[in-house]
Design a protein around this motif. Structure first.
Motif, PDB file in Angstrom:
ATOM      1  N   TYR A  20      -5.298   4.002   4.417  1.00 20.11           N
ATOM      2  CA  TYR A  20      -4.254   3.007   4.652  1.00 20.11           C
ATOM      3  C   TYR A  20      -3.199   3.419   5.680  1.00 20.11           C
ATOM      4  CZ  TYR A  20      -6.265   1.252   0.327  1.00 20.11           C
ATOM      5  OH  TYR A  20      -7.142   0.790  -0.624  1.00 20.11           O
ATOM      6  N   ALA A  21      -3.248   4.661   6.173  1.00 18.25           N
ATOM      7  CA  ALA A  21      -2.198   5.118   7.091  1.00 18.25           C
ATOM      8  C   ALA A  21      -2.685   6.317   7.888  1.00 18.25           C
ATOM      9  CB  ALA A  21      -0.941   5.491   6.315  1.00 18.25           C
ATOM     10  N   ALA A  22      -1.982   6.621   8.956  1.00 22.82           N
ATOM     11  CA  ALA A  22      -2.302   7.791   9.777  1.00 22.82           C
ATOM     12  C   ALA A  22      -1.821   9.081   9.117  1.00 22.82           C
ATOM     13  CB  ALA A  22      -1.684   7.653  11.164  1.00 22.82           C
ATOM     14  N   ALA A  38       0.828  -1.213   0.000  1.00 26.86           N
ATOM     15  CA  ALA A  38       0.000   0.000   0.000  1.00 26.86           C
ATOM     16  C   ALA A  38       0.860   1.260   0.000  1.00 26.86           C
ATOM     17  CB  ALA A  38      -0.958   0.004   1.195  1.00 26.86           C
ATOM     18  N   PHE A  39       1.953   1.246  -0.748  1.00 25.27           N
ATOM     19  CA  PHE A  39       2.849   2.403  -0.741  1.00 25.27           C
ATOM     20  C   PHE A  39       2.260   3.589  -1.498  1.00 25.27           C
ATOM     21  CE2 PHE A  39       6.361   4.780  -2.873  1.00 25.27           C
ATOM     22  CZ  PHE A  39       6.798   5.463  -1.736  1.00 25.27           C
ATOM     23  N   ASN A  40       2.223   4.714  -0.827  1.00 25.11           N
ATOM     24  CA  ASN A  40       1.895   6.008  -1.425  1.00 25.11           C
ATOM     25  C   ASN A  40       0.578   5.982  -2.197  1.00 25.11           C
ATOM     26  OD1 ASN A  40       2.442   8.708  -1.706  1.00 25.11           O
ATOM     27  ND2 ASN A  40       3.733   8.458  -3.530  1.00 25.11           N
ATOM     28  N   GLU A  41      -0.416   5.345  -1.585  1.00 28.14           N
ATOM     29  CA  GLU A  41      -1.738   5.321  -2.210  1.00 28.14           C
ATOM     30  C   GLU A  41      -2.342   6.724  -2.219  1.00 28.14           C
ATOM     31  OE1 GLU A  41      -3.470   2.773  -3.655  1.00 28.14           O
ATOM     32  OE2 GLU A  41      -1.638   1.565  -3.449  1.00 28.14           O
ATOM     33  N   LYS A  42      -3.061   7.031  -3.312  1.00 30.21           N
ATOM     34  CA  LYS A  42      -3.658   8.364  -3.434  1.00 30.21           C
ATOM     35  C   LYS A  42      -4.621   8.620  -2.284  1.00 30.21           C
ATOM     36  CE  LYS A  42      -6.099  11.387  -6.661  1.00 30.21           C
ATOM     37  NZ  LYS A  42      -6.733  11.508  -8.008  1.00 30.21           N
ATOM     38  N   SER A  53       1.300   6.535   2.654  1.00 28.99           N
ATOM     39  CA  SER A  53       0.899   5.248   3.208  1.00 28.99           C
ATOM     40  C   SER A  53       1.951   4.186   2.887  1.00 28.99           C
ATOM     41  CB  SER A  53      -0.451   4.823   2.626  1.00 28.99           C
ATOM     42  OG  SER A  53      -0.350   4.679   1.215  1.00 28.99           O
ATOM     43  N   GLY A  54       1.864   3.085   3.603  1.00 29.41           N
ATOM     44  CA  GLY A  54       2.784   1.967   3.354  1.00 29.41           C
ATOM     45  C   GLY A  54       3.155   1.253   4.629  1.00 29.41           C
TER      46      GLY A  54
END
Length: 545
Positions: A275-277, A266-270, A281-282
């Motif tokens: 996916y992240a705080a 899930a790296f650097n999802e728009k 993301s990632g």
């Protein structure tokens, strides 16, 4: 503590006579030894007294003649005796909580005889720190104390008294970090926790994985080489401040993707907030042999370089987002029933590597309280979300560090660092950050680390940390973000939140002491904020309600 009203002056050539030359333990790694703790403390003491002192005009009525007269009848302190009654352990410069006796006593007689007694070199250093805080700069340039005779017997309530400093979201030069260590030591903090990698950048050089910092740092030069990190760690050790490194995982690891994209899901999802705080993301993949091999290489390189300077290593574990694992091809699920045993195996492997390197693991509270992992009894749990989390942690038999974000986060209250598109902007107005409002020193001073902890479990609360995160902090404003508010937490961790009658310690008596400590920090080159205007400090309790 008892103080008198007799003035003594300090001889510019004052001698420090230490009885411990033959008492050093066997620990002799580079400079982080008993002898270096003492020699550094003496050097810092003389520098503070004669080069970094201040004239206390703000604490006396305006235009008053508060300075003692200098004449032939003045008594001068010509020597200070340092009496160490015990032999330092091998771990004196990198102890586990409670391994070093930090207590000391200080006696200053009206004839100028001064003795500092302690069981350890660290206790001697604390005594010397207190000694400097009894003195002021005279307008003639001399150093004097108005308080003789002095008798002080002192010891900390909590074993772990720290600051967590985020040096990954923003890069701080080693000089910024060592300046922070100077201020921490002067407030008798004994831990600096460096949150050294995160999603936004990876500044820590790992020779076995050179691409990590080459690609994960913000730019060339904004990294910490092994020699630079050893210098920071040794600088802290010689001042009684153990530097603890944290590699946060499996979340907060997106910066690894710049060099090893195959390890991150899930790296650097728009739609990063799913996916992240924080962006980007990632997260490390949770069921990947490649991740296991990567971490083995990382730990085998890094941990042996940590061991000479610390007994702890922090493996992170906060804010892991379940949804990221929907995009992890090794898992493809956000179901905790599937993820929990994988997380258990992930953390077990990491902690086994930490233990094998001779270190004790620290983990954020989520690993224990959210993921319900079974952790070794040696694992120290760092809590941050609530007082209930502290009680739950010790209730499970784990040692705990406190640092409730509602009280001891130093970066709160400056508004959102995120920007908002017009169609949603109004719903976020007036754009407070998640931990607003700013936690003023009085709130930090009123926080009780033992709130809600059963009396039979308070021994498991090792202490705590204040936190300075770097979303809106950098080398320009870090001093005033941390100081002097962190001094209030330092006193809570040293003396406890309650007085002898079980009441919160008085702001009325704390405020002038805190204002004075601020002046001492400024004299040492720390850009600490003022507590009150001079009118207040010059007029007793006139600014009290």
């Amino acid at each position: 503590m008892s103080l008198g009203e007799r003035a003594l002056f300090l001889d510019p050539k004052v001698r420090f006579i230490y009885n411990g030359a033959a008492q050093y333990g066997s620990y002799d790694h580079q400079n982080a030894s008993s002898q270096n703790i003492i020699s550094t403390a003496i050097k810092t003491t003389t520098q503070t007294l004669f080069e970094q002192n201040f004239i206390p005009w703000k604490f006396h009525p305006r235009h008053s003649d508060f300075e003692p007269a200098i004449n032939a009848s003045c008594t001068y302190i010509k020597s200070v005796r340092l009496e160490q009654s015990g032999i330092d352990s091998a771990n004196v410069a990198k102890p586990l909580a409670g391994e070093v006796d930090e207590s000391y006593s200080l006696s200053m007689k009206t004839n100028g005889q001064v003795t500092i007694t302690a069981a350890s070199s660290v206790g001697i250093a604390h005594g010397l720190t207190t000694f400097t805080q009894l003195f002021y700069k005279h307008s003639s340039g001399s150093a004097y104390t108005p308080y003789a005779p002095v008798s002080i017997t002192d010891a900390p309530k909590f074993q772990h008294r720290g600051l967590n400093m985020d040096v990954s979201r923003v890069w701080y030069a080693p000089a910024d970090i060592t300046r922070m260590i100077d201020a921490l030591a002067y407030n008798k903090f004994n831990r600096l926790h460096l949150h050294i990698t995160d999603a936004q950048s990876w500044p820590l050089e790992i020779p076995a994985l050179p691409m990590l910092a080459e690609k994960g740092s913000y730019r060339e030069g904004l990294t910490y080489s092994p020699p630079a990190m050893a210098y920071i760690q040794d600088y802290g050790a010689s001042r009684g401040v153990e530097v603890i490194l944290e590699i946060d995982m499996p979340g907060h690891t997106s910066s690894i993707a710049y060099s090893y994209p195959e390890l991150i899901a899930a790296f650097n999802e728009k739609d990063w907030s799913t996916y992240a705080a924080e962006p980007p993301s990632g997260t490390l993949k949770l069921n990947s042999s490649a991740v296991t091999e990567f971490l083995d290489t990382l730990f085998d390189d890094l941990l042996p370089r940590v061991l000479p300077y610390s007994s702890y290593f922090h493996t992170g574990g906060d804010e892991v987002n379940l949804n990221a694992y929907n995009l992890d091809e090794t898992v493809r699920s956000n179901d905790t029933a599937i993820l929990q045993p994988l997380m258990q195996a992930f953390v077990d492997r990491a902690h086994a590597k930490v233990r094998a390197a001779g270190l004790t693991p620290i983990a954020w509270e989520e690993m224990l309280l959210t993921w319900n992992l079974t952790l070794g009894s040696d694992v120290v749990i760092q809590t941050w979300q609530s007082d209930e989390a502290v009680a739950q942690t010790v209730g499970k038999g784990h040692k705990a560090l406190v640092g409730n974000y509602n009280y001891w986060y130093l970066d709160c209250g400056h508004g959102q660092w995120l920007d908002f598109y017009p169609d949603v902007s109004q719903s976020f107005y007036p754009y407070y950050d998640y931990c607003a409002p700013l936690h003023n020193w009085r709130m930090m001073y009123a926080y009780n680390p033992l709130e809600g902890v059963p009396a039979n479990l308070t021994h498991l609360v090792l202490g705590g940390e204040v936190h300075i995160w770097s979303e809106q902090t950098d080398p320009v404003n870090v001093d005033r973000q941390v100081w002097p508010r962190a001094c209030a937490a330092a006193e809570v961790l040293w003396s406890g939140a309650k007085d002898d009658q079980g009441q919160n310690r008085s702001q009325i008596t704390a405020s002038p002491r805190l204002s004075e400590m601020r002046e001492r920090l400024v004299a040492k080159g720390i850009g600490a904020e003022p507590i009150q205007m001079p009118f207040c400090t010059q007029n007793g309790t006139q600014c009290a309600l």
